[in-house]
Design a protein around this motif. Structure first.
Motif, PDB file in Angstrom:
ATOM      1  N   ASP A  43      16.667  66.208 -14.287  1.00 18.91           N
ATOM      2  CA  ASP A  43      16.182  66.573 -15.357  1.00 18.91           C
ATOM      3  C   ASP A  43      17.064  66.754 -16.542  1.00 18.91           C
ATOM      4  O   ASP A  43      17.107  66.425 -17.544  1.00 18.91           O
ATOM      5  CB  ASP A  43      14.818  67.382 -15.460  1.00 18.91           C
ATOM      6  CG  ASP A  43      13.812  67.235 -16.596  1.00 18.91           C
ATOM      7  OD1 ASP A  43      13.502  65.990 -17.031  1.00 18.91           O
ATOM      8  OD2 ASP A  43      13.553  68.051 -17.277  1.00 18.91           O
ATOM      9  N   TYR A  44      17.796  67.853 -16.299  1.00 11.46           N
ATOM     10  CA  TYR A  44      18.877  68.431 -16.978  1.00 11.46           C
ATOM     11  C   TYR A  44      19.972  67.239 -17.231  1.00 11.46           C
ATOM     12  O   TYR A  44      20.280  67.135 -18.485  1.00 11.46           O
ATOM     13  CB  TYR A  44      19.673  69.306 -16.082  1.00 11.46           C
ATOM     14  CG  TYR A  44      21.153  69.758 -16.908  1.00 11.46           C
ATOM     15  CD1 TYR A  44      21.335  70.567 -17.998  1.00 11.46           C
ATOM     16  CD2 TYR A  44      22.298  69.452 -16.235  1.00 11.46           C
ATOM     17  CE1 TYR A  44      22.583  70.914 -18.524  1.00 11.46           C
ATOM     18  CE2 TYR A  44      23.498  69.538 -16.669  1.00 11.46           C
ATOM     19  CZ  TYR A  44      23.696  70.533 -17.981  1.00 11.46           C
ATOM     20  OH  TYR A  44      24.806  70.593 -18.373  1.00 11.46           O
ATOM     21  N   LEU A  45      20.345  66.105 -16.396  1.00  9.20           N
ATOM     22  CA  LEU A  45      21.164  65.111 -16.788  1.00  9.20           C
ATOM     23  C   LEU A  45      20.302  63.957 -17.638  1.00  9.20           C
ATOM     24  O   LEU A  45      20.864  63.491 -18.460  1.00  9.20           O
ATOM     25  CB  LEU A  45      21.464  64.482 -15.355  1.00  9.20           C
ATOM     26  CG  LEU A  45      22.586  65.199 -14.593  1.00  9.20           C
ATOM     27  CD1 LEU A  45      22.856  64.697 -13.191  1.00  9.20           C
ATOM     28  CD2 LEU A  45      23.845  65.689 -15.400  1.00  9.20           C
ATOM     29  N   VAL A  80      14.619  74.158 -26.559  1.00 10.31           N
ATOM     30  CA  VAL A  80      13.841  74.548 -25.623  1.00 10.31           C
ATOM     31  C   VAL A  80      14.069  74.296 -24.332  1.00 10.31           C
ATOM     32  O   VAL A  80      13.786  75.005 -23.201  1.00 10.31           O
ATOM     33  CB  VAL A  80      12.431  74.107 -26.102  1.00 10.31           C
ATOM     34  CG1 VAL A  80      11.260  74.358 -24.813  1.00 10.31           C
ATOM     35  CG2 VAL A  80      11.915  74.473 -27.332  1.00 10.31           C
ATOM     36  N   GLU A  81      14.535  72.732 -23.946  1.00 13.40           N
ATOM     37  CA  GLU A  81      14.794  72.508 -22.637  1.00 13.40           C
ATOM     38  C   GLU A  81      15.883  73.192 -22.071  1.00 13.40           C
ATOM     39  O   GLU A  81      16.012  73.574 -21.074  1.00 13.40           O
ATOM     40  CB  GLU A  81      15.064  70.885 -22.749  1.00 13.40           C
ATOM     41  CG  GLU A  81      13.981  69.812 -23.283  1.00 13.40           C
ATOM     42  CD  GLU A  81      12.908  70.038 -22.224  1.00 13.40           C
ATOM     43  OE1 GLU A  81      12.882  70.432 -21.139  1.00 13.40           O
ATOM     44  OE2 GLU A  81      11.718  69.285 -22.506  1.00 13.40           O
ATOM     45  N   ASN A  82      17.107  73.296 -23.075  1.00 14.59           N
ATOM     46  CA  ASN A  82      18.311  74.087 -22.403  1.00 14.59           C
ATOM     47  C   ASN A  82      17.921  75.576 -21.986  1.00 14.59           C
ATOM     48  O   ASN A  82      18.498  75.777 -20.965  1.00 14.59           O
ATOM     49  CB  ASN A  82      19.124  74.139 -23.493  1.00 14.59           C
ATOM     50  CG  ASN A  82      20.037  72.905 -23.948  1.00 14.59           C
ATOM     51  OD1 ASN A  82      19.945  72.146 -23.093  1.00 14.59           O
ATOM     52  ND2 ASN A  82      20.780  72.676 -24.689  1.00 14.59           N
ATOM     53  N   ASN A  86      18.587  76.315 -18.609  1.00 16.35           N
ATOM     54  CA  ASN A  86      19.284  77.565 -18.213  1.00 16.35           C
ATOM     55  C   ASN A  86      18.653  78.717 -17.406  1.00 16.35           C
ATOM     56  O   ASN A  86      19.288  79.386 -16.614  1.00 16.35           O
ATOM     57  CB  ASN A  86      19.768  78.226 -19.564  1.00 16.35           C
ATOM     58  CG  ASN A  86      20.647  77.471 -20.276  1.00 16.35           C
ATOM     59  OD1 ASN A  86      21.520  76.639 -19.810  1.00 16.35           O
ATOM     60  ND2 ASN A  86      21.161  77.569 -21.437  1.00 16.35           N
ATOM     61  N   PHE A  87      17.276  78.999 -17.616  1.00 14.79           N
ATOM     62  CA  PHE A  87      16.417  79.779 -16.886  1.00 14.79           C
ATOM     63  C   PHE A  87      16.847  79.630 -15.356  1.00 14.79           C
ATOM     64  O   PHE A  87      16.922  80.404 -14.606  1.00 14.79           O
ATOM     65  CB  PHE A  87      15.013  79.812 -17.413  1.00 14.79           C
ATOM     66  CG  PHE A  87      14.291  80.595 -16.329  1.00 14.79           C
ATOM     67  CD1 PHE A  87      14.186  82.027 -16.315  1.00 14.79           C
ATOM     68  CD2 PHE A  87      13.279  79.830 -15.449  1.00 14.79           C
ATOM     69  CE1 PHE A  87      13.310  82.519 -15.147  1.00 14.79           C
ATOM     70  CE2 PHE A  87      12.533  80.499 -14.490  1.00 14.79           C
ATOM     71  CZ  PHE A  87      12.543  81.954 -14.452  1.00 14.79           C
ATOM     72  N   PHE A  88      16.532  78.015 -14.966  1.00 16.84           N
ATOM     73  CA  PHE A  88      16.598  77.879 -13.426  1.00 16.84           C
ATOM     74  C   PHE A  88      17.887  77.741 -13.140  1.00 16.84           C
ATOM     75  O   PHE A  88      18.179  78.234 -11.834  1.00 16.84           O
ATOM     76  CB  PHE A  88      15.871  76.374 -13.404  1.00 16.84           C
ATOM     77  CG  PHE A  88      14.478  76.314 -13.708  1.00 16.84           C
ATOM     78  CD1 PHE A  88      13.457  77.045 -12.938  1.00 16.84           C
ATOM     79  CD2 PHE A  88      13.691  75.490 -14.535  1.00 16.84           C
ATOM     80  CE1 PHE A  88      12.266  76.968 -13.007  1.00 16.84           C
ATOM     81  CE2 PHE A  88      12.240  75.461 -14.654  1.00 16.84           C
ATOM     82  CZ  PHE A  88      11.565  76.110 -14.124  1.00 16.84           C
ATOM     83  N   MET A  89      19.013  77.518 -13.925  1.00 20.01           N
ATOM     84  CA  MET A  89      20.339  77.342 -13.401  1.00 20.01           C
ATOM     85  C   MET A  89      20.758  79.019 -13.183  1.00 20.01           C
ATOM     86  O   MET A  89      21.345  79.151 -12.026  1.00 20.01           O
ATOM     87  CB  MET A  89      21.207  76.749 -14.552  1.00 20.01           C
ATOM     88  CG  MET A  89      20.890  75.547 -14.813  1.00 20.01           C
ATOM     89  SD  MET A  89      21.334  74.222 -13.843  1.00 20.01           S
ATOM     90  CE  MET A  89      21.064  72.814 -14.730  1.00 20.01           C
ATOM     91  N   SER A  90      20.302  79.842 -13.845  1.00 17.16           N
ATOM     92  CA  SER A  90      20.739  81.201 -13.770  1.00 17.16           C
ATOM     93  C   SER A  90      20.066  81.713 -12.509  1.00 17.16           C
ATOM     94  O   SER A  90      20.633  82.615 -11.687  1.00 17.16           O
ATOM     95  CB  SER A  90      20.472  82.092 -15.103  1.00 17.16           C
ATOM     96  OG  SER A  90      19.136  82.188 -15.107  1.00 17.16           O
ATOM     97  N   THR A  91      18.880  81.379 -12.211  1.00 21.71           N
ATOM     98  CA  THR A  91      17.997  81.702 -10.976  1.00 21.71           C
ATOM     99  C   THR A  91      18.666  81.469  -9.862  1.00 21.71           C
ATOM    100  O   THR A  91      18.836  82.117  -8.876  1.00 21.71           O
ATOM    101  CB  THR A  91      16.679  81.150 -11.256  1.00 21.71           C
ATOM    102  OG1 THR A  91      16.119  81.591 -12.320  1.00 21.71           O
ATOM    103  CG2 THR A  91      15.728  81.480 -10.063  1.00 21.71           C
ATOM    104  N   TRP A  92      19.190  80.187  -9.846  1.00 19.21           N
ATOM    105  CA  TRP A  92      19.914  79.577  -8.680  1.00 19.21           C
ATOM    106  C   TRP A  92      21.324  79.840  -8.750  1.00 19.21           C
ATOM    107  O   TRP A  92      22.212  79.184  -7.783  1.00 19.21           O
ATOM    108  CB  TRP A  92      19.579  78.004  -8.588  1.00 19.21           C
ATOM    109  CG  TRP A  92      18.032  77.759  -8.375  1.00 19.21           C
ATOM    110  CD1 TRP A  92      17.311  78.425  -7.493  1.00 19.21           C
ATOM    111  CD2 TRP A  92      17.449  76.684  -8.892  1.00 19.21           C
ATOM    112  NE1 TRP A  92      16.046  77.856  -7.584  1.00 19.21           N
ATOM    113  CE2 TRP A  92      15.850  76.670  -8.493  1.00 19.21           C
ATOM    114  CE3 TRP A  92      17.605  75.846  -9.960  1.00 19.21           C
ATOM    115  CZ2 TRP A  92      15.164  75.758  -8.904  1.00 19.21           C
ATOM    116  CZ3 TRP A  92      16.723  74.788 -10.299  1.00 19.21           C
ATOM    117  CH2 TRP A  92      15.366  74.939  -9.871  1.00 19.21           C
TER     118      TRP A  92
END
Length: 219
Positions: A43-45, A80-82, A86-92
């Motif tokens: 989804d990020y891509l 908003v999407e970023n 970013n929340f998920f990216m930092s979580t992982w």
């Protein structure tokens, strides 16, 4: 109204999305996190390319208020999407280097290529019809899932992003634009067909995440 005809043309697709094991797993919390992670990264891509599509549509719009609307949506997505990604990216603990190495899945590449070719080479009404499923289906799915929530805090965070009133407000504005189009019967049929094709790809996007879809060869 055109949007009513469009939605009637994809009821089978929308029902298939709601009953898909990926969506069901989001709600009951049983979806494997690996599949959700795959979805978020894809989804990020996808949204990077979708943002380009909105920029082109904004440039094509003949009415200033419509150009400004799509431009504002582009900015909103980037903000908003970023923040969500970013929340998920930092979580992982996904680094910038890892993000840079991500490649689109076959379905992602198919979908974004379809969107960009449509908004570049087709008339404005068809361009808007192509991006509408991403707006509208996400809103409807989000509203449906918001009624149930999810016991998984990661999945619940995602649900609340797309089930909120602010997101719906933006979608309603695009629906109004579509209903304002003055189209011939042939153009209307084209708009509905384009909308249905993109809606099919919305289904395929979730399905590809559930299957952890990959290209058969490296590149």
């Amino acid at each position: 109204m055109l949007t009513e005809k469009m939605w009637n043309a994809i009821r089978d697709i929308y029902n298939a999305i709601l009953s898909h094991p990926f969506i069901k797993g989001l709600v009951n919390g049983t979806l494997e996190e690996e599949k959700f992670k795959y979805y978020i990264l894809q989804d990020y891509l996808y949204l990077r390319e979708f943002s380009k599509a909105l920029a082109i549509i904004s440039a094509k719009a003949e009415k200033q208020d419509e150009a400004m609307l799509f431009s504002s949506h582009l900015q909103s997505i980037m903000r908003v999407e970023n923040e969500l990604h970013n929340f998920f990216m930092s979580t992982w603990n996904i680094s910038e280097e890892e993000k840079a190495k991500l490649i689109p899945s076959p379905t992602n590449l198919l979908y974004t290529s379809f969107l960009l070719s449509t908004v570049l080479y087709k008339p404005y009404f068809e361009a808007v019809s192509a991006v509408l499923p991403c707006y509208w289906i996400y809103m409807e799915v989000g509203k449906e899932l918001l009624k149930k929530g999810s016991p998984n805090y990661l999945y619940d965070r995602w649900i609340k992003t797309y089930g909120g009133e602010e997101y719906e407000k933006g979608v309603r504005a695009v629906l109004e634009i579509v209903n304002s189009f003055k189209l011939t019967p042939e153009e209307e049929a084209t708009a509905i067909r384009t909308f249905r094709i993109a809606s099919i790809m919305e289904y395929m996007f979730w399905d590809s995440a559930y299957k952890l879809e990959k290209f058969p060869f490296n590149f």
